[in-house]
Design a protein around this motif. Structure first.
Motif, PDB file in Angstrom:
ATOM      1  N   GLY A  57      -2.666 -17.710 -12.018  1.00 60.79           N
ATOM      2  CA  GLY A  57      -2.288 -16.595 -12.879  1.00 60.79           C
ATOM      3  C   GLY A  57      -2.911 -15.252 -12.530  1.00 60.79           C
ATOM      4  N   ILE A  58      -3.622 -15.153 -11.418  1.00 63.98           N
ATOM      5  CA  ILE A  58      -4.249 -13.896 -11.006  1.00 63.98           C
ATOM      6  C   ILE A  58      -3.735 -13.531  -9.609  1.00 63.98           C
ATOM      7  CG2 ILE A  58      -6.415 -12.675 -10.506  1.00 63.98           C
ATOM      8  CD1 ILE A  58      -6.095 -13.377 -13.433  1.00 63.98           C
ATOM      9  N   PHE A  59      -3.238 -12.306  -9.482  1.00 60.39           N
ATOM     10  CA  PHE A  59      -2.646 -11.851  -8.231  1.00 60.39           C
ATOM     11  C   PHE A  59      -3.254 -10.535  -7.781  1.00 60.39           C
ATOM     12  CE2 PHE A  59       0.407 -14.392 -10.500  1.00 60.39           C
ATOM     13  CZ  PHE A  59       0.909 -15.240  -9.528  1.00 60.39           C
ATOM     14  N   ALA A  60      -3.308 -10.338  -6.471  1.00 61.36           N
ATOM     15  CA  ALA A  60      -3.629  -9.031  -5.894  1.00 61.36           C
ATOM     16  C   ALA A  60      -2.279  -8.383  -5.569  1.00 61.36           C
ATOM     17  CB  ALA A  60      -4.452  -9.190  -4.629  1.00 61.36           C
ATOM     18  N   TYR A  61      -2.057  -7.181  -6.052  1.00 64.80           N
ATOM     19  CA  TYR A  61      -0.838  -6.439  -5.779  1.00 64.80           C
ATOM     20  C   TYR A  61      -1.154  -5.475  -4.646  1.00 64.80           C
ATOM     21  CZ  TYR A  61       0.976  -8.733  -9.817  1.00 64.80           C
ATOM     22  OH  TYR A  61       1.395  -9.707 -10.673  1.00 64.80           O
ATOM     23  N   ILE A  62      -0.395  -5.598  -3.563  1.00 65.79           N
ATOM     24  CA  ILE A  62      -0.761  -4.984  -2.289  1.00 65.79           C
ATOM     25  C   ILE A  62       0.368  -4.114  -1.748  1.00 65.79           C
ATOM     26  CG2 ILE A  62      -1.400  -5.516   0.102  1.00 65.79           C
ATOM     27  CD1 ILE A  62      -2.356  -8.280  -1.035  1.00 65.79           C
ATOM     28  N   ALA A  63      -0.012  -2.996  -1.168  1.00 66.65           N
ATOM     29  CA  ALA A  63       0.905  -2.145  -0.419  1.00 66.65           C
ATOM     30  C   ALA A  63       0.462  -2.189   1.035  1.00 66.65           C
ATOM     31  CB  ALA A  63       0.855  -0.716  -0.937  1.00 66.65           C
ATOM     32  N   ARG A  64       1.406  -2.421   1.931  1.00 67.25           N
ATOM     33  CA  ARG A  64       1.090  -2.415   3.365  1.00 67.25           C
ATOM     34  C   ARG A  64       1.803  -1.240   4.013  1.00 67.25           C
ATOM     35  NH1 ARG A  64       3.500  -3.951   7.857  1.00 67.25           N
ATOM     36  NH2 ARG A  64       5.033  -5.238   6.831  1.00 67.25           N
ATOM     37  N   LYS A  65       1.031  -0.435   4.716  1.00 70.06           N
ATOM     38  CA  LYS A  65       1.604   0.691   5.445  1.00 70.06           C
ATOM     39  C   LYS A  65       2.329   0.132   6.662  1.00 70.06           C
ATOM     40  CE  LYS A  65       0.320   5.240   7.144  1.00 70.06           C
ATOM     41  NZ  LYS A  65      -0.810   6.190   7.247  1.00 70.06           N
ATOM     42  N   PRO A  66       3.600   0.500   6.861  1.00 71.15           N
ATOM     43  CA  PRO A  66       4.355  -0.084   7.975  1.00 71.15           C
ATOM     44  C   PRO A  66       3.812   0.358   9.333  1.00 71.15           C
ATOM     45  CG  PRO A  66       5.669   1.571   6.838  1.00 71.15           C
ATOM     46  CD  PRO A  66       4.396   1.428   6.074  1.00 71.15           C
TER      47      PRO A  66
END
Length: 77
Positions: A61-70
């Protein structure tokens, strides 16, 4: 390389995304659902093609929300 800005104040997402190397991950929230001060900036950046958004499960129930630079586009021959 991952940079965690989940505990930083709003306004840091775009600055951080601009400074990181292509392929780097920016953790913009950790929790049960995507939320936090960087969510709106992350969604806007994705819509403009500046990053790819995804989540990684850290625990039940715990997530890391991530943005990856292309990565930079390669020139075609």
């Amino acid at each position: 390389m991952a940079i965690d800005i989940s505990k930083m104040s709003s306004g840091m997402f775009l600055t951080t995304l601009d400074k990181v190397e292509p392929g780097s991950e920016v953790v913009y929230h950790v929790g049960k659902y995507a939320a936090g001060p960087h969510k709106k900036d992350a969604l806007t950046a994705q819509q403009l093609g500046h990053c790819l958004l995804y989540q990684r499960r850290l625990d039940v129930g715990i997530f890391a929300y991530i943005a990856r630079k292309p990565q930079a586009a390669r020139a075609s021959k």
